[in-house]
Motif scaffolding. Structure first.
Motif, PDB file in Angstrom:
ATOM      1  N   ARG A  49      34.566  75.747  16.877  1.00  0.00           N
ATOM      2  CA  ARG A  49      34.677  75.684  15.659  1.00  0.00           C
ATOM      3  C   ARG A  49      33.649  74.595  15.226  1.00  0.00           C
ATOM      4  NH1 ARG A  49      40.584  74.207  14.018  1.00  0.00           N
ATOM      5  NH2 ARG A  49      40.730  72.985  15.862  1.00  0.00           N
ATOM      6  N   VAL A  61      34.446  74.608   8.319  1.00  0.00           N
ATOM      7  CA  VAL A  61      34.213  74.942   9.611  1.00  0.00           C
ATOM      8  C   VAL A  61      33.900  76.357   9.525  1.00  0.00           C
ATOM      9  CG1 VAL A  61      35.351  72.970  10.768  1.00  0.00           C
ATOM     10  CG2 VAL A  61      36.750  75.233  10.392  1.00  0.00           C
ATOM     11  N   THR A  92      33.270  79.666  12.818  1.00  0.00           N
ATOM     12  CA  THR A  92      33.443  79.685  14.488  1.00  0.00           C
ATOM     13  C   THR A  92      32.014  80.496  15.026  1.00  0.00           C
ATOM     14  OG1 THR A  92      35.786  80.417  13.949  1.00  0.00           O
ATOM     15  CG2 THR A  92      34.831  80.988  15.971  1.00  0.00           C
TER      16      THR A  92
END
Length: 421
Positions: free
Chosen positions: A385, A56, A58
């Motif tokens: 995310r 992931v 941000t």
């Protein structure tokens, strides 16, 4: 035993019996467990207890410059068609095709003999006119003497008045002859200048500094002012043409009016970048030098000309490339990696991770491309995310085990689609 066998079969076992006796000779073969009712598979069925491990990043905000690109065609800054100014036979080619020439260099030689003869004739006519002027001046002088002598005699009535009148008339005729001779001299001098020019025009010269092209006429041909002998192009700087749509043109005008730099007027703070056909970036920046007077009604675009320094004449007319420029800056733009965007029948989707580490699919609207990233116009908020891998295995609500992936490159430049693509 039949009931027992039936029960065992329901529990997943099969009992093997012999036909000849009551004793049990068979063995129980386990084919499935019997432990209660089976449950349907859910989103996380068969997955690790913590869910699928996923990478992931941000989604963060950043100021991203928007870069427009346009298809460009290169041309000489000045293209001079070399044509003779006199008619004659071409006797010599004095330049090497494709070489650099200077203004005034002789490129071709036309047979000068007819023009030299014309110059000699004009000089002879000038000498004749000067002789006529001398004769006219002498006649004028004699006529003036006669008038001066006979005027007092006529006043004293020593001679007839008609004699004085004849002297006066002869003086006027002599003065007219002088003026005619002067006019002939002027004509002869003009003829000499014309003959000298024509003789000079037998040396066909380059009118600009540049690179001379292939000769289109061979030695021995009869050429005239309608003949094109070759072309010379000024290549440093070189001119680059590109077209922008009507909407882009209006946006660029508005940007200039708002004080953000007027690209259309060659603003120094908005340099142009030229990408060549092989993908390399030309090291020298350019600027706009003029905008065409009208929009092409067939294409809906307006033509713009830019200038690029071209030391060494690396760039040549006829080449193609791409011109680009930063036309605006997106404030607080949200960037996500391109690999995180899924296209489902034209709907752009991003897989995100909720606070309880479960998958949430968000439909998003994308803006410009920014290097390896997309600018997200709507659909997710900053700080979300975003999942960048395992997308084909994920479903809404599925638990995942997120770990940090490579962040989005916030220093990229957003690019709009290239005109003409």
């Amino acid at each position: 035993m039949r009931q027992t066998s039936s029960s065992l079969k329901q529990c997943g076992y099969e009992v093997l019996w012999t036909l000849g006796g009551a004793s049990l000779l068979g063995a129980l073969v386990l084919v499935a467990g019997c432990g209660g009712d089976a449950k349907p598979a859910g989103p996380g069925a068969g997955m690790p207890p913590g869910g699928i491990p996923v990478s992931v990043v941000t989604a963060e905000t950043s100021d991203v410059p928007v870069n427009n690109q346009w298809v460009a065609a290169l041309d000489g800054f000045v293209n001079a068609q070399i044509q003779p100014q006199v008619t004659g036979y071409l006797v010599e080619q004095k330049y090497r095709e494709g070489s650099q020439v200077r203004k005034g260099d002789v490129l071709f030689q036309i047979d000068p003999r007819p023009f030299q003869a014309a110059l000699d004739q004009a000089n002879g006519q000038l000498g004749q006119a000067k002789g006529q002027l001398a004769q006219a001046n002498a006649q004028e002088g004699l006529a003036q003497i006669n008038v001066n002598r006979d005027t007092p005699l006529a006043q004293q009535r020593a001679i007839a008045q008609s004699q004085l009148d004849n002297d006066t008339q002869q003086l006027k005729q002599a003065q007219a002859s002088v003026e005619a001779a002067k006019a002939q001299i002027a004509t002869a001098q003009a003829n000499i200048e014309t003959a000298q020019l024509n003789l000079g025009f037998t040396h066909v010269r380059s009118l600009i500094n540049g690179v001379a092209g292939v000769a289109t006429t061979q030695v021995g041909n009869l050429v005239s002012p309608q003949s094109t002998l070759t072309s010379v192009s000024q290549l440093d700087p070189i001119k680059v043409y590109f077209s922008v749509s009507d909407a882009e043109y209006l946006a660029l005008v508005k940007r200039g009016q708002d004080g953000h730099g007027d690209l259309l007027k060659g603003a120094k703070d908005i340099p142009l970048t030229l990408t060549l056909s092989d993908g390399t970036i030309f090291p020298h920046k350019g600027k706009v030098i003029f905008v065409d007077r009208e929009i092409n009604q067939q294409t809906g675009a307006i033509r713009i000309a830019a200038s690029f320094d071209n030391p060494g004449n690396v760039l040549r007319p006829g080449q193609y490339g791409r011109v680009s420029a930063d036309v605006q800056t997106l404030k607080h733009a949200i960037l996500v990696p391109q690999i995180a965007v899924n296209d489902l029948q034209g709907v752009k989707q991003i897989y995100t991770v909720s606070s309880d580490n479960k998958v949430h699919i968000a439909n998003v609207t994308l803006g410009e491309q920014s290097g390896p990233n997309w600018v997200v116009s709507s659909g997710i908020a900053p700080g979300t995310r975003v999942i960048t891998d395992q997308l084909q295995k994920l479903k809404e609500g599925m638990p995942v085990d997120p770990h940090a992936g490579a962040p989005a490159n916030a220093s990229s430049t957003a690019q709009k689609p290239t005109a003409g693509e």
